[in-house]
Design an enzyme around this catalytic site. Structure first.
Site, short mmCIF file in Angstrom:
data_model
loop_
_atom_site.label_atom_id
_atom_site.label_comp_id
_atom_site.label_asym_id
_atom_site.label_seq_id
_atom_site.Cartn_x
_atom_site.Cartn_y
_atom_site.Cartn_z
N ASP A 1 -2.51 9.12 -6.82
CA ASP A 1 -1.40 8.39 -7.43
C ASP A 1 -0.23 8.43 -6.44
O ASP A 1 -0.23 9.24 -5.50
CB ASP A 1 -1.04 9.07 -8.75
CG ASP A 1 0.14 8.41 -9.44
OD1 ASP A 1 0.22 7.16 -9.41
OD2 ASP A 1 0.98 9.13 -10.01
N LYS A 2 0.75 7.58 -6.62
CA LYS A 2 1.92 7.58 -5.72
C LYS A 2 3.10 8.29 -6.36
O LYS A 2 3.54 9.33 -5.90
CB LYS A 2 2.32 6.15 -5.34
CG LYS A 2 3.51 6.10 -4.37
CD LYS A 2 4.11 4.72 -4.27
CE LYS A 2 4.94 4.37 -5.48
NZ LYS A 2 6.20 5.17 -5.60
N PHE B 1 15.98 -11.42 -9.29
CA PHE B 1 14.93 -11.05 -8.34
C PHE B 1 13.56 -11.50 -8.84
O PHE B 1 13.29 -11.46 -10.03
CB PHE B 1 14.94 -9.52 -8.17
CG PHE B 1 13.69 -8.98 -7.56
CD1 PHE B 1 13.55 -8.94 -6.18
CD2 PHE B 1 12.65 -8.50 -8.33
CE1 PHE B 1 12.41 -8.44 -5.60
CE2 PHE B 1 11.50 -8.00 -7.77
CZ PHE B 1 11.38 -7.96 -6.39
#
Length: 1206
Positions: free
Chosen positions: A394-395, A540
């Site tokens: 996982d990050k 965005f």
């Protein structure tokens, strides 16, 4: 119904759509929807014994020993007592059962803890506190701030204006930033009116239970109207309610049908590759045993036919030769069963337990700041840690701390953030000794914010217009929402930590964002409160990679403020900015070289007349039914041009300590790391570069982002052909036969150069389809690094399963949140990090610790040692037992195939129990080829484990051949030595008892000498075990061969005086020495020649270490800096922002409390005295890395070994 915990009903019919009526339990019960109770345990008191024994006897060896036990109770066959088998078998079964029972009791406790949580349920117009397990589909429940969401709910109403709520989804997607949900107006109007809620009888028709976290479709019928429902109206189990006093929700899915539980994955019984190999070898050994017994049975038949009749006068026996051979077969089955002694499995469990304690006791894996030690939560997988080929990580929270820090910036061509020595002019490294900037002049400053460059504060105080414009832009151009529950106590709620860090930086430097409404943004500039009219937000998205706001300041001036990716902003700058652009680009390259995430800021003054005309066209496009997005993009492009450059920001997404060094070490060990994250592609790429998973030096990094299976397949094929143009289409699969099955294995393909692969969640869904998965796997395995972004928890597990299915490799998954549980369960080894996202990953893991950097020590030291020790143990154990057993085989040819044992019965009983048990255990617990420091210094030592070089079918066959040779020496050398000999006193020395004792002595001494050769690391314990076992052999031999024991039990102690008579002869000791020498001489010769001709990596390292004669190097903790010219394409990690919500004429938060200081638009705030590097922005306004007490939630699956309180 359920009988003894087993589901005996027919499988429930597949649900096509779900129909729910609010406040009508009778109606909803008719559909037999699942209750909110969860069950992760395997047994109950009635099913434990039969199910556990059934599972244990699936191990071939256990079934074999049970079969032997049955044979041993048949008097006509058995020549050994039945208790020699039943005692160790019962011991093994009991120990395993006790361990399984303990694990399951903890699972029961975890289930009860979750199921017995309380929540308020609306029943008969009253709120009643109910247990979670009693909540049913269709119930209306009330949640309060900081409560876990009980089940999957349709949001009905909330305490916030416009029925908004804020939730944290860390357990679902790993993200700690808050997300907004909003109820329908028709239900929101009910508020907290219990009468209205109790009278609510809306009907929901929605999709059946599924694992899609990002999608929900359904309709609500209320009165005569039908309302559309989507994911924005639904709260999922596992989320946490934040900054919202209360909300009401309608239960849509409960218990096992919730999306969280649908993603949890199956808990499987994990077994090591050595265990699987052992099953194959045990079958081979059974075949060998049967072959030997058939040979001896045939020999018995031949002998009975030719010579047996001569002995009938002395030993009456069966006249039926065939029946005699049949009985002999089973007798030898019992005698030769020591080829697979049950002590093998007992010893393996002891070794695994001991190596597990080494992990628990390792101080170098203890995290002092949180007081968290490493923990081996299972004791059956240690040696698998030495064979890992693929790591799935996982990050967020695993590689990173999920803390964004404002480190540096460039304003009007000047760089800020570095600390410069005034005497030498050199840049100083920021340490604890460096004094941070004093923000005491600003009463609204965030005390957790740290910055070290004092020149930036001075520039702010000097009121340099460019510096003020820079921070004014940061304070205005965002979608952050502010909450001020008491005067001066500001809490920012940001869609991404990046935005929160930038707004917090502006706040500390005197430009404080205070509040917003749909029409205004209120900020405090150097103590003066100013309200800007918010005219438009150009939000965005992934294509624009920028966001802008158009505001009118209190003086009436119109301005556009924009921030975004450098490449995007540079294309839209006014030509006059070219020189400033060059300088800023140099700063950006410098920031990016340090792994910081960059963002460029620009502004533009607008003409009132032009803006009025543009605003009209914008309104027309925003309400158009066709081509809305395209028309809006064109309008945005039109106004966002000829902007003036202000500067750039540099944010650090803080990596955990030692991540880059750990990844570098693991890469040297030929371990491939795949990152599976729920984050945006841009964020995942940035982290990939920050921690050196992706590097500038790579030949190419392939981006796969297509939206159809065909396009995904083509992109993957193009990438593969670019890496290896000569690759063949169909010759990458090799069959592998295992126990009759023939699974396909994707072989490794060599590639010239290094490549990376980044694939997003949509493309990954297509890549995992059956007709594309092999193309994906083949391409991915050719890459050095693979990053999968925007993946669901189930997709993480599917990627792991894909590699397990087609690669002959051991996998490890590491994560820290509930969204990683399915991946952790799917991998061969699951590692949980006790982080900010709760303890669900830890509870489901096999091993746990506090920091990613500890992974290198777990694998390169503990894993490698465990695998090496287990392999040495198995090779030696098979050697000593095969040698012991084969001597029986040779003796059969000299005893008329009568199933007589060559050894004394006492020796047979004690050989594995006393004489050889402790030396091999000492080797298996303390041996090491090189110490921990050199193991980390030379990660290449790990590679042989990945290739299974230490123990394999080939190594087993070599061991069997060595045993066969040794058994021949052990039988025929003593046989020749005592043949027709006489003792010193003139008596015959060639009797059975003397021969048996000499053979026993030769065998014991030989196996101890062989163990001494196998040992690489002699300790006091090893000396004690080896010499002590030899001493115990002679002590017990002399004790058992005394006339005292013979008188007590003549049948068991028949060798009276044999030890004294035999071992007093000098020729016996010469025989023992000669036998031992002949047995180990081939080993000496083979190892010497092999080391000289083809040394292994272990031989080379050990030689180098011995030659250096230096102590092991200390672990290096130097900071690994990345120098790169690559810049982040866009620093934000969030999805499309709150822009539409902010400008939707809706007031988002309750008004800030009345301020007692009496602000005026032009007056300075009291206490403002015009007399950084950030400690981190936490998106929910909490301390970083808090040591919180977090209750475990519903994902406490089969690995809940401890009932921890945290």
């Amino acid at each position: 119904m359920s009988f003894f915990g087993l589901d005996c009903t027919r499988k429930k019919e597949t649900e096509v759509e779900r129909k729910i009526r609010a406040n009508d339990r009778e109606y909803n019960l008719s559909f037999k929807y699942a209750t909110n109770s969860i069950k992760t345990s395997k047994y109950n008191p009635f099913t434990f014994l039969p199910l556990n024994l059934f599972e244990q006897f699936q191990r071939i060896a256990n079934a074999y020993f049970l079969f032997l036990l049955i044979l041993q109770v048949i008097p006509a066959i058995s020549s050994l007592s039945w208790f020699t088998t039943v005692v160790p078998l019962v011991l093994v079964l009991s120990v395993t059962a006790a361990k399984d029972a303990t694990d399951d009791i903890n699972r029961h406790r975890s289930d009860r803890k979750v199921n017995n949580r309380k929540v308020n349920v609306l029943i008969n117009g009253k709120l009643i506190s109910e247990k979670w397990m009693n909540v049913q589909v269709g119930d209306i429940i009330k949640l309060e701030n900081n409560q876990f969401v009980t089940a999957d709910l349709l949001l009905l109403s909330s305490s916030e204006p416009l029925n908004l709520i804020y939730i944290e989804t860390a357990e679902l997607d790993g993200e700690t930033n808050l997300k907004v949900k909003q109820a329908l107006t028709v239900t929101g109007d009910m508020g907290d009116n219990l009468e209205a809620l109790a009278a609510f009888n809306g009907e929901v028709c929605c999709e059946p239970p599924n694992n899609r976290l990002d999608r929900f479709t359904g309709t609500l019928t209320f009165g005569t109207q039908k309302y559309s429902l989507d994911n924005e109206r639904v709260l999922l189990r596992g989320c946490t309610l934040r900054n919202t006093d209360w909300c009401f929700g309608l239960v849509l899915f409960a218990g096992p049908e919730t999306k969280l539980m649908q993603n949890c994955g199956k808990s499987t019984f994990k077994r090591t590759s050595i265990d699987r190999l052992m099953n194959v070898l045990v079958l081979f050994i059974f075949g060998l045993l049967a072959l030997m017994c058939i040979i001896l049975a045939v020999g018995n038949g031949i002998w009975e036919n030719h010579a047996g009749s001569k002995f009938n006068a002395f030993l009456p026996r069966e006249e039926n030769i065939a029946f005699s051979a049949f009985l002999t077969f089973w007798s030898y089955i019992i005698i030769l069963n020591t080829v697979v002694p049950i002590s093998l499995y007992v010893s393996m469990e002891v070794i695994r337990l001991g190596n597990s304690y080494y992990i628990n006791w390792d101080r170098n894996m203890y995290h002092a700041r949180t007081g968290t030690p490493a923990e081996a939560r299972t004791t059956t997988l240690n040696e698998e840690l030495g064979q890992i080929k693929y790591i799935f990580s996982d990050k967020t929270g695993t590689l990173t701390q999920n803390i964004m820090t404002f480190n540096k910036c460039s304003i009007n061509g000047k760089s800020y953030g570095d600390v410069i020595d005034h005497y030498s002019g050199q840049r100083l490294e920021i340490t604890e000794e460096i004094t941070p900037v004093d923000f005491s002049f600003n009463r609204l400053a965030d005390p957790k914010f740290l910055f070290y460059d004092h020149s930036l504060v001075e520039a702010v105080k000097l009121e340099l217009p460019e510096v003020h414009a820079f921070f004014r832009l940061l304070a205005l151009c965002h979608t952050v929402m502010a909450e001020e529950k008491k005067e001066g106590d500001l809490v920012y709620q940001a869609q991404s930590p990046d935005e929160g860090a930038l707004v917090t930086a502006a706040r500390n430097f005197g430009f404080v964002f205070r509040s917003r409404s749909p029409e205004t943004v209120t900020i405090e500039e150097m103590g003066i409160q100013r309200s800007y009219e918010l005219l438009a937000i150009l939000d965005f998205n992934n294509v624009r990679k920028r966001m802008s706001v158009i505001v009118r300041n209190p003086e009436g001036k119109l301005s556009l403020y924009c921030k975004g990716a450098d490449t995007i902003i540079y294309e839209r700058l006014h030509p006059s900015c070219s020189k400033l652009m060059e300088v800023t680009t140099e700063h950006l390259n410098e920031f990016a070289g340090e792994g910081l995430r960059t963002l460029v800021l620009a502004y533009k003054d607008l003409d009132e007349e032009y803006f009025s005309e543009w605003k009209q066209r914008h309104h027309e496009s925003s309400v158009a039914l066709e081509d809305r997005e395209e028309n809006l993009d064109k309008l945005y492009e039109e106004i966002e041009k000829d902007m003036m450059l202000i500067g750039a920001t540099a944010i650090e997404d803080k990596l955990q300590d030692g991540v880059a060094q750990t990844i570098e070490q693991l890469a040297k060990a030929e371990i491939k790391i795949w990152v599976l994250t729920g984050d945006k592609q841009e964020t995942a790429e940035n982290i990939g570069y920050s921690c050196n998973l992706l590097r500038e030096e790579m030949n190419d990094v392939f981006i796969v982002a297509s939206n159809s299976p065909e396009e995904v397949r083509q992109e993957l094929r193009d990438a593969r052909l670019k890496m290896c143009p000569d690759t063949e289409q169909d010759k990458f699969l090799i069959p592998e036969i295992i126990l009759g099955n023939t699974p396909k294995v994707v072989q490794d393909e060599s590639v010239n150069g290094e490549y990376g692969l980044v694939i997003n969640g949509h493309s990954l869904a297509y890549a995992l389809e059956s007709n594309v998965e092999l193309e994906f796997l083949r391409t991915a395995c050719m890459c050095k690094t693979v990053i999968c972004c925007r993946v669901t928890p189930l997709q993480k597990a599917q990627v792991v399963e894909l590699v397990k299915k087609y690669k002959k490799a051991v996998t490890l998954a590491i994560g820290d949140g509930a969204n990683d549980v399915s991946m952790i369960k799917a991998a061969h080894i699951g590692v949980g990090i006790s982080g900010q996202e709760g303890m669900q990953a830890v509870l489901s893991s096999d091993f746990s610790f506090a920091q990613f950097r500890f992974l290198q020590r777990l694998l390169l030291v503990h894993g490698r040692w465990s695998y090496l020790r287990m392999c040495k143990f198995l090779r030696y154990f098979f050697y000593k037992n095969f040698t012991f057993t084969f001597v029986h085989f040779w003796y059969a040819f000299f005893c008329g195939f009568s199933a007589q044992t060559v050894y004394d019965e006492g020796f047979i009983t004690l050989y594995n129990l006393v004489y050889t048990a402790l030396p091999v255990l000492g080797m298996s617990l303390f041996d090491q080829d090189v110490n921990a420091g050199w193991s980390l210094e030379f990660p290449q030592l790990y590679v042989p484990g990945q290739l299974s070089q230490y123990f394999s079918k080939r190594a087993f066959m070599m061991c069997a051949l060595h045993s066969c040779y040794s058994s021949l020496v052990l039988f025929f050398v003593p046989y020749a030595a005592v043949y027709d000999t006489v003792r010193d006193d003139g008596r015959d020395g060639a009797d059975y008892q003397s021969f048996a004792l000499i053979t026993q002595t030769c065998l014991t001494v030989t196996v101890c000498v062989q163990l001494g050769l196998d040992l690489s690391y002699w300790t006091v314990v090893n000396h004690l075990f080896v010499w002590g076992s030899l001493g115990m052999f002679f002590i017990l031999t002399f004790a058992m061969y005394t006339d005292g024991l013979y008188r007590l039990r003549p049948s068991s102690f028949a060798f009276v005086g044999t030890a004294q008579n035999c071992l007093s002869q000098s020729n016996v000791w010469l025989t023992v020495a000669l036998t031992a020498l002949l047995c180990v001489l081939p080993v000496f010769a083979y190892r010497f020649l092999y080391t000289q001709i083809s040394p292994t990596i272990n031989d080379k390292v050990r030689y180098k270490v011995c030659k250096m004669k230096e102590p092991a190097p200390r672990p290096r903790r130097a900071r690994l800096t990345r120098r790169s010219t690559r810049r982040s394409g866009y620093a934000f990690s969030h999805a499309q922002g709150y822009g539409d919500l902010v400008t939707s004429r809706r007031f988002l938060r309750r008004p800030a409390p009345a301020r007692s200081t009496g602000f005026t638009p032009t007056g300075r705030s009291p206490g403002f005295k015009p007399t950084g590097r950030s400690a981190g922005y936490s998106p929910v306004g909490r301390e970083q890395n808090p040591k919180q007490k977090v209750e475990p939630t519903s994902l406490q699956m089969f690995r809940a070994v401890k009932d921890s309180s945290f």
